[in-house]
Design an enzyme around this catalytic site. Structure first.
Site, PDB file in Angstrom:
ATOM      1  CD  GLU A   1      -1.267   0.157   3.901  1.00  0.00           C
ATOM      2  OE1 GLU A   1      -1.939   0.912   3.358  1.00  0.00           O
ATOM      3  OE2 GLU A   1      -0.755  -0.139   4.702  1.00  0.00           O
TER       4      GLU A   1
ATOM      5  CE  LYS B   1      19.955 -11.225 -12.123  1.00  0.00           C
ATOM      6  NZ  LYS B   1      20.173 -10.452 -13.055  1.00  0.00           N
TER       7      LYS B   1
END
Length: 503
Positions: free
Chosen positions: A194, A287
């Site tokens: 939040e 990756k």
């Protein structure tokens, strides 16, 4: 020496006695503008005593009575001859290689370097040409500015509802900023934390008050909550940036990596297909290529999920694969700066560790461009330039801080971490790079998807929920991504085989 001082006085007769003698690097438009500003504003305390420029045709010429003294290669000699006290780089479009050359010449002469603002900021009037700033690491890694086909990119957002997942992160928040400039009907700013969503919402409301921003606190793993959001807002475009990205952390939290990166992507992509989303772009990583770590392997599975649904359902869903971004949370540059501020040591895992780097705005510009180019199922790869040796990056940061390696700050090698490899790659052997209409966006022509992908992915997610041992989850990841390099035990492989046989 008297002649040198006399030359300095001639260049600027009204300069204060304590004005710093500055050598201006770049005798182009920006150099001319900065000298004009400095001569017009003596209170700035900078006396431009000469230019350097690599264009031989400019040597010996004057601008506002300031002489072009020679090429950049002579900076060190000219600093000594003219008693220069400061270097000002007036080349806002210069490459990182050129900036590094100038900074290193200045540091060898014991001087700090400042630079003019970005040309876009100057032309827009946001900052004055004389608003000099310190050279930053982004300047040393600078490349040609990214050009974006705005007409093409507007198709993704203008007048439409756009959803950004992971909107509180470095990439997600920049996606929100750049999408807001395209004047969408509304931006759905979705994230699990939040506080970060609050911060992004506050910035968007302040900077783009004409754009409706909707803050949504949700976890992409919660399918019912995500279904409610898709059903209510019916987004036209989705940018999926929510993911766990830290390699060492994910090695020790494998189930979290699976549920967030695999299940979260599966939920977002399947709901996007169900509710008629026109464009979906998933943020991936270099990756994911021949992964040696859990994070990369789970992102490769996420790429395959996007490809499968795009191909089987005819959707314009794509993935975009790129390397490290400068300044993102938890990335190497903020870590090094924190270590330098604490007096060291700066820790590097291996002296030959190399990585691709981009700035966050540059990466997001190209993500949007790839999203506009995509037709469905592709993995796009951003042209990241040349990989940077992490040791060189750390050394430059230390020297930019006015310190010396070994004398003021120690560099300590700690050994590679679990899942790390020295060099990242951008393509699998089964993929071929195909040019697109944009010079910095390549299309990776995907290999064939694994047979029974959906079944094995479901088993992987189920195993993560049921608390399988890490070795079992690794073995299952290896079944989906055979290139994933693991040290799984024979027993773990047998368990994974048994689960598949009983499915």
């Amino acid at each position: 020496r008297l002649a040198v001082r006399a030359y300095g006085r001639r260049t600027r007769a009204n300069a204060p006695e304590d004005a710093r003698r500055a050598l201006i690097v770049g005798a182009g438009a920006a150099g001319e503008m900065i000298v004009k500003e400095l001569l017009s504003h003596p209170h700035l305390g900078i006396n431009p005593i000469g230019f350097v420029d690599d264009d031989p045709a400019k040597h010996g010429h004057r601008m506002y009575n300031v002489l072009v003294l020679g090429p950049l290669s002579e900076i060190k000699e000219l600093v000594a001859r003219y008693e220069v006290e400061e270097i000002v780089i007036a080349m806002p479009r210069a490459s990182g290689q050129v900036v590094r050359q100038v900074v290193r010449s200045a540091l060898e002469a014991g001087l700090k370097t400042r630079t003019v603002p970005a040309i876009s900021d100057i032309l827009s009037g946001r900052v004055a040409i004389a608003s000099l700033r310190q050279v930053e690491i982004q300047d040393l890694l600078r490349r040609e500015p990214v050009s974006t086909d705005l007409d093409e990119v507007r198709v993704l957002a203008t007048g439409e509802t756009v959803l950004v997942t992971g909107a509180g992160g470095s990439i997600g928040s920049e996606l929100c900023r750049q999408l807001a400039r395209l004047e969408p009907a509304q931006i759905l700013v979705l994230g699990h934390g939040e506080n970060s969503i609050f911060d992004v919402m506050a910035e968007l409301n302040e900077r783009f008050p004409h754009v409706t921003s909707v803050g949504l606190i949700a976890d992409v793993r919660d399918r019912e909550r995500m279904r409610q959001i898709f059903q209510r807002y019916r987004p036209y475009s989705v940018f999926h940036a929510a993911a766990h990205k830290h390699v060492p952390l994910m090695e020790g939290n494998l189930a979290e990596a699976v549920t967030n990166n695999v299940l979260g992507t599966k939920n977002v992509v399947e709901l996007s297909a169900e509710f008629g989303v026109e464009h979906l772009v998933m943020i991936s990583t270099d990756k994911a290529v021949r992964p040696t770590n859990v994070m990369g392997a789970t992102k490769r599975v996420a790429e395959q999920i996007v490809q499968q649904i795009a191909e089987t359902q005819g959707r314009n869903f794509v993935a975009v694969r790129f390397g490290n971004v400068l300044g993102s949370r938890g990335s190497v540059v903020p870590t090094f700066l924190r270590q330098i501020g604490a007096g060291g040591p700066v820790t590097i895992t291996h002296p030959e560790m190399r990585r691709y780097f981009m700035t966050i705005p540059e990466a997001v510009q190209l993500v949007l461009q790839a999203g506009a180019i995509g037709r469905g199922g592709e993995v796009f790869v951003l042209n990241m330039g040349e990989p940077v040796r992490i040791l060189d990056l750390a050394t430059d940061l230390i020297r930019l801080s006015g310190l010396e390696v070994g004398e003021d700050i120690e560099i300590r090698f700690t050994g590679t971490r679990p899942g790390e490899k020295l060099y990242e790659e951008l393509f699998f052997d089964s993929e071929s790079a195909v040019a697109t209409g944009h010079p910095k966006v390549l299309r990776a022509k995907n290999g064939v998807l694994p047979i029974g992908l959906s079944t094995v992915v479901e088993l992987l997610i189920d195993g993560a929920h049921r608390g399988w041992a890490d070795e079992q989850l690794r073995a299952m990841l290896n079944r989906i991504v055979p290139e994933f390099q693991i040290a799984a035990t024979e027993g773990a492989e047998l368990v994974a085989d048994a689960e598949i046989a009983g499915a």
